[in-house]
Design a protein around this motif. Sequence first.
Motif, short mmCIF file in Angstrom:
data_model
loop_
_atom_site.label_atom_id
_atom_site.label_comp_id
_atom_site.label_asym_id
_atom_site.label_seq_id
_atom_site.Cartn_x
_atom_site.Cartn_y
_atom_site.Cartn_z
N PHE A 30 3.91 12.49 3.26
CA PHE A 30 3.32 12.47 1.92
C PHE A 30 4.41 12.34 0.85
O PHE A 30 4.28 11.58 -0.12
N SER A 31 5.49 13.09 1.06
CA SER A 31 6.61 13.02 0.10
C SER A 31 7.21 11.62 0.08
O SER A 31 7.54 11.08 -0.98
N THR A 32 7.35 11.04 1.29
CA THR A 32 7.90 9.67 1.37
C THR A 32 6.99 8.68 0.67
O THR A 32 7.44 7.79 -0.06
N LEU A 33 5.67 8.84 0.90
CA LEU A 33 4.71 7.94 0.27
C LEU A 33 4.74 8.08 -1.25
O LEU A 33 4.75 7.08 -1.98
N VAL A 34 4.78 9.35 -1.70
CA VAL A 34 4.85 9.58 -3.15
C VAL A 34 6.13 8.99 -3.73
O VAL A 34 6.13 8.34 -4.79
N GLY A 35 7.23 9.21 -3.02
CA GLY A 35 8.51 8.66 -3.50
C GLY A 35 8.49 7.14 -3.54
O GLY A 35 9.00 6.52 -4.49
N ARG A 36 7.89 6.52 -2.50
CA ARG A 36 7.81 5.06 -2.46
C ARG A 36 6.93 4.53 -3.58
O ARG A 36 7.26 3.53 -4.23
N LEU A 37 5.81 5.22 -3.80
CA LEU A 37 4.92 4.80 -4.89
C LEU A 37 5.62 4.94 -6.24
O LEU A 37 5.50 4.08 -7.12
N TRP A 38 6.37 6.02 -6.40
CA TRP A 38 7.11 6.19 -7.67
C TRP A 38 8.13 5.08 -7.83
O TRP A 38 8.29 4.51 -8.91
N TYR A 39 8.83 4.76 -6.74
CA TYR A 39 9.86 3.72 -6.79
C TYR A 39 9.25 2.36 -7.16
O TYR A 39 9.78 1.63 -8.00
N GLN A 41 6.19 1.77 -8.59
CA GLN A 41 5.44 1.73 -9.85
C GLN A 41 6.31 1.98 -11.08
O GLN A 41 5.97 1.55 -12.18
N ILE A 42 7.42 2.69 -10.88
CA ILE A 42 8.27 3.01 -12.03
C ILE A 42 9.55 2.18 -12.01
O ILE A 42 9.83 1.41 -12.93
N HIS A 43 10.29 2.30 -10.94
CA HIS A 43 11.59 1.63 -10.89
C HIS A 43 11.47 0.12 -10.75
O HIS A 43 12.22 -0.65 -11.37
N GLU A 44 10.54 -0.33 -9.91
CA GLU A 44 10.37 -1.76 -9.65
C GLU A 44 9.18 -2.35 -10.41
O GLU A 44 8.66 -3.41 -10.03
N TYR A 45 8.77 -1.71 -11.48
CA TYR A 45 7.57 -2.15 -12.20
C TYR A 45 7.70 -3.58 -12.71
O TYR A 45 6.79 -4.40 -12.52
N ASP A 46 8.80 -3.88 -13.38
CA ASP A 46 8.96 -5.21 -13.98
C ASP A 46 8.91 -6.32 -12.94
O ASP A 46 8.26 -7.36 -13.14
N PHE A 47 9.56 -6.08 -11.79
CA PHE A 47 9.60 -7.11 -10.74
C PHE A 47 8.20 -7.41 -10.22
O PHE A 47 7.79 -8.57 -10.15
N TYR A 48 7.45 -6.37 -9.87
CA TYR A 48 6.12 -6.60 -9.30
C TYR A 48 5.10 -7.02 -10.35
O TYR A 48 4.15 -7.74 -10.04
N ALA A 49 5.32 -6.61 -11.62
CA ALA A 49 4.43 -7.09 -12.69
C ALA A 49 4.59 -8.58 -12.88
O ALA A 49 3.61 -9.32 -13.08
#
Length: 465
Positions: A30-39, A41-49
């Motif tokens: 769960f922690s890994t999934l949350v961390g991946r989602l944060w990465y 949605q937040i860190h890689e937001y511009d790229f995937y947008a």
Amino acid sequence: MQKQTPQAAQDRGMKLRTRLAAGFFVAVCFSTLVGRLWYLQIHEYDFYAQRAAGQQLRDSVVPAPRGDILDANGTPLAVSASCWTIRAVPREMADEDVAEAAAALAQLLELDEADVLEKLSQRKSNDALLKRRVNQETADAVRAACLENDWQGILILQDTKRWYPEGDFAASLLGFTNVDNQGVAGLELEYNSLLTGQDGRVLSAKNAWGYDMPTDYDTYVEPVQGNSLKLTVDANIQHYLENYLSAAVKEYSVSARGVGIVMEVDTGRILAISTKPDYDPNEPRVIQDEALRAQVDSLTGEERAQALTLAQQTQWRNKAVSDLYEPGSVFKLITAAAALDAGVVTTGDSFFCGESYGVSGVHFHCANRNQHGPQNLAQALQNSCNQSFIQIGQRLGKDAFCDYFAAFGLREATGIDLPAEPAKSEFYTADRMGPANGLTKTPHARFFQRIEWLQRQRTKGGAAV
């Protein structure tokens, strides 16, 4: 109270450890999934947008027309005309349509069918250029074929191209543009940033299959045309100059091209400027000299490429700006003005033109060995008398002559707003000037070659200068 057996206690402990291990594993996942989602949605937001926008939107550029170039009276010399560019998105075209579309488009666009088929067969490609700058009739025919056959993935994009209404008129002055509407030569290059407009955009929505959605979902940003440029050149005077210059080039079989400039006396404004023969800026890469074009076409390979480049560069060169000019007898006006301003001559002074005039053992004659006899300054100018102006130059002296040469601005570039003007002229300074230099009609460095030639001609009875 019933006592637990050792086996029961062992089983209970095993279950507890299993639950703890499972809980720990779930917590880690769960922690890994949350961390991946944060990465993501937040860190890689511009790229995937941007990737999502690329899948959901099509962003097309609408090229801005360049500003017009006008003569002094507002006559258009260079304008922008509408055209269309045909591109393809092969991944959006159905497999069964590729061959049929390639055959039809090749015929409409006058292209090789195999080349079109190769481009449309690249099934993962998002962009393939088919043809630039087609006219409205061709664009309409392509659009009708796509609608009739329900072909997806063919884009008909509005574009602009440079058009010169007068053909080869003032070509060396105007220059031309490349396929991207950027200036390459002449005023088109010198004022490229001013003439270039601001491109517009069309933003279209795409559905889950990558096809365009209805135009209700389009966003259109209007392109902004570039600034227009109004010249001091008068098209009427330019026509006269070009006509007479072309006639003179033909009559006298000028091999290195002729040059003409018409200036307004009071202000120095350029009213006409031409180099003939030149080229048609609508087709700048076509060699205008038919004999030279045939000679280039007879070559092959690298030899042909080099000859073609040389021929093109030569016809594009604005000789009126880029080549140094030995003024000849017209420099007598500069010598006369300098001598009058320095007070070494007056309009009433008299000069004598006889059979020849000797300087340091070199004998100078007037053109065609004319002997003008006694004459004042005005008559010496009227007759373009070499001997009289040698006498005037001797009165002025080399130091004053060189000072006035600099004062007239003849050492530096003129600063004309056209590309490729040499940074400075060729001239002799006073410390390098001998008794015979600077006394005749030209102050340029190549005058020494003329003196040596004259010295060789002495034994033949002299020569005109």
